[in-house]
Design a protein around this motif. Sequence first.
Motif, short mmCIF file in Angstrom:
data_model
loop_
_atom_site.label_atom_id
_atom_site.label_comp_id
_atom_site.label_asym_id
_atom_site.label_seq_id
_atom_site.Cartn_x
_atom_site.Cartn_y
_atom_site.Cartn_z
N UNK A 126 -50.25 -58.89 -1.05
CA UNK A 126 -49.34 -57.66 -1.13
C UNK A 126 -48.03 -58.44 -0.80
N UNK A 127 -48.49 -58.03 0.99
CA UNK A 127 -47.83 -58.25 1.97
C UNK A 127 -46.79 -59.20 1.66
N UNK A 128 -46.50 -60.53 1.57
CA UNK A 128 -45.63 -61.52 1.08
C UNK A 128 -45.24 -61.48 -0.14
N UNK A 129 -45.62 -60.78 -0.86
CA UNK A 129 -44.99 -60.36 -2.11
C UNK A 129 -43.74 -59.09 -1.95
N UNK A 130 -43.98 -57.95 -0.90
CA UNK A 130 -43.14 -57.04 -1.23
C UNK A 130 -42.74 -57.05 0.23
N UNK A 246 -49.36 -58.71 18.80
CA UNK A 246 -47.71 -58.82 19.63
C UNK A 246 -47.41 -59.51 18.70
N UNK A 247 -47.57 -60.73 18.68
CA UNK A 247 -46.98 -61.59 17.42
C UNK A 247 -46.81 -61.18 16.36
N UNK A 248 -47.37 -60.32 15.69
CA UNK A 248 -47.19 -59.39 14.41
C UNK A 248 -46.02 -58.02 14.60
N UNK A 249 -46.06 -57.53 15.11
CA UNK A 249 -45.24 -56.81 15.84
C UNK A 249 -43.98 -57.62 15.61
N UNK A 250 -43.72 -57.99 16.45
CA UNK A 250 -42.29 -59.84 16.87
C UNK A 250 -41.71 -59.68 16.25
N UNK A 251 -42.97 -59.91 14.58
CA UNK A 251 -42.40 -60.86 13.63
C UNK A 251 -41.92 -59.96 12.39
N UNK A 252 -42.17 -59.12 12.75
CA UNK A 252 -42.02 -58.10 11.27
C UNK A 252 -41.11 -56.60 11.96
N UNK A 253 -40.87 -56.06 13.15
CA UNK A 253 -40.53 -54.80 13.39
C UNK A 253 -39.31 -54.92 14.33
N UNK A 275 -33.94 -64.78 0.19
CA UNK A 275 -33.09 -63.53 1.14
C UNK A 275 -33.61 -62.13 1.38
N UNK A 276 -34.10 -61.79 1.07
CA UNK A 276 -35.02 -60.71 1.90
C UNK A 276 -36.31 -60.79 2.55
N UNK A 277 -36.66 -62.29 2.16
CA UNK A 277 -38.23 -62.67 3.82
C UNK A 277 -36.99 -62.86 5.11
N UNK A 278 -35.20 -63.67 4.64
CA UNK A 278 -35.03 -63.95 5.63
C UNK A 278 -34.42 -62.80 6.22
N UNK A 303 -41.99 -68.81 7.89
CA UNK A 303 -42.91 -68.53 6.87
C UNK A 303 -43.46 -67.67 5.63
N UNK A 304 -42.25 -67.25 6.10
CA UNK A 304 -42.14 -65.45 5.33
C UNK A 304 -41.30 -66.38 4.42
N UNK A 305 -40.76 -66.80 4.08
CA UNK A 305 -39.94 -67.91 3.10
C UNK A 305 -40.86 -68.67 2.40
N UNK A 306 -41.37 -69.57 3.21
CA UNK A 306 -42.31 -71.11 2.66
C UNK A 306 -44.26 -70.28 2.97
N UNK A 307 -45.15 -69.06 2.82
CA UNK A 307 -45.83 -69.22 3.63
C UNK A 307 -47.05 -70.33 2.99
#
Length: 372
Positions: A126-130, A246-253, A275-278, A303-307
């Motif tokens: 779910x997360x990595x698809x959407x 903290x790591x996840x917040x820094x990567x997404x927010x 492009x959406x992952x980028x 990571x989001x481009x190539x999980x």
Amino acid sequence: MTAIDPTAHLTAEQIEELGRELDAIRDEVIAGRGEQDAAYIRKVISAQRKLELVSRGVLLFSMFPPAWLIGTAGLSVAKIMDNMEIGHNILHGQWDWMRDPKIHSTTWEWDHVSPSEQWKHSHNELHHTYTNVIGKDNDLGYGIMRVDEDQKWHPFHLGQPLWNFINACFFEYGIAAYDLELGKNLNKRRRKNPEFRAQARAVGRKIRKQVLKDYVIHPLLSGPSFLPTLAATFTANLVRNIWSHSVIMCGHFPEGVQVFERRSIKGETRGQWYLRQMMGSANISGSKAMHFMTGNLSHQIEHHLFPDLPSNRYAEVAVKVRALFEKYELEYVTGPLPKQVFSAWHKVFRLSLPNKKPKVETPVREKELLAA
């Protein structure tokens, strides 16, 4: 969703060409995987297990403050390694190509209250698809926060800095809750669903196992050091949870990271997905040690481009990916950990308040959608 589309200058042809260039980067890494990569993950697993064993041994004498400090610090690092560089990445299938049944996404179970099978569904599928699609990506605000100005504000959102802090402290339980999609399954009718009941029982079993291990067995083995060991284990889990959050917040927010409406992914092509992952991810700059302790999620864009690529290869991939950002005139959102943490929390506070300005609805990639 932003008032100014940061990808508006790209044509549909350019987006698909970007996708082909990213596919080429991925294919090159896959073709180059080998014994050096396999040796890396085996070495990390061995080091983590030894560190945890030694740390728990030191905590047998945790009634003495130096032993408590050393044991707690070591156990905290061991738990972070288990969750970040080992568990998270193995469960993504990054090491399945080794064909090692002991280091495989179908057999690995981690030091976490969320069962690996449920986590893989909510995270990998779910997360990595959407990624960053409001209403589709449960990782976006964890279902308890307002994450974009265009989302309707409710008084409940005033408390989101507090909800976020509590979620950080007990992050593994928060993950288990939204793996279960607990919010929408709390009503009586949904609770009776056999699939939900089975998943809830699996979470309950995993929680009991973790609590028994951390808060009963190991403290009891410490004898007169029972209470100090109990406190040390709680502290180690707290440190691990806050660090992971903290790591996840820094990567997404952080500011500059884009979010998307459901309609924006209708008919999405491979290039548009890339492009959406980028645009929906951010990196953390720092030392090799810092990258390792984040599970290389400091390279969140890559990571989001190539999980499913081995995490130890993200640093080399990042150089090529950043060059593509520059080539296509896109913003590569990155910065040191303190800056990214401040940016993410600033956004949490800012969006807890009602908008001061009227919203301007210009969805990301609106031009491409109209063309489609």
